[in-house]
Design an enzyme around this catalytic site. Sequence first.
Site, PDB file in Angstrom:
ATOM      1  N   SER A  62       0.826  -1.200   0.000  1.00 49.11           N
ATOM      2  CA  SER A  62       0.000   0.000   0.000  1.00 49.11           C
ATOM      3  C   SER A  62       0.859   1.248   0.000  1.00 49.11           C
ATOM      4  CB  SER A  62      -1.044   0.018   1.110  1.00 49.11           C
ATOM      5  OG  SER A  62      -2.018   1.000   0.775  1.00 49.11           O
ATOM      6  N   HIS A  67       3.359  14.765   5.085  1.00 52.36           N
ATOM      7  CA  HIS A  67       3.287  16.167   4.666  1.00 52.36           C
ATOM      8  C   HIS A  67       3.726  16.997   5.867  1.00 52.36           C
ATOM      9  CE1 HIS A  67       2.094  19.337   1.919  1.00 52.36           C
ATOM     10  NE2 HIS A  67       1.671  19.980   2.992  1.00 52.36           N
ATOM     11  N   CYS A  82      -0.978  -3.651   4.151  1.00 50.51           N
ATOM     12  CA  CYS A  82      -1.812  -4.846   4.075  1.00 50.51           C
ATOM     13  C   CYS A  82      -1.130  -6.016   4.766  1.00 50.51           C
ATOM     14  CB  CYS A  82      -2.076  -5.209   2.612  1.00 50.51           C
ATOM     15  SG  CYS A  82      -2.948  -3.933   1.714  1.00 50.51           S
TER      16      CYS A  82
END
Length: 121
Positions: A62, A67, A82
């Site tokens: 995944s 940020h 996952c």
Amino acid sequence: MDFTGTHLLADLFECDHLADEARIEAALRGSVAVAGATLLNLYVHGFGEGHGVTGVALLAESHISIHSWPERRYAAVDMFLCGRRHDVEAGLRALATALNARRIEERRFARGFGVAETMRG
């Protein structure tokens, strides 16, 4: 119960190095490695001198993204891995350590409950 993966959202406070693209890239790579994930691609973008950085590690399992807001000494982290064999906690600790985070707030979600039943039905 069976689930597809773990999604972790974290807020890192009182961090250092949040405008440093190279430091954030290295932090993402370290996070991927200790989480036991498989890196497919990595993109880091800085918004200019003294401004934040966005980074995304695309994983076979995944993603991990960050940020940053250096002016607030804050970073937002999103990790979705996952399977059960991956260690999101270790991945988060590696990222937080690389950025000298002094406070972490996190939320975890088990994703994909009932997927097998939905796919059959």
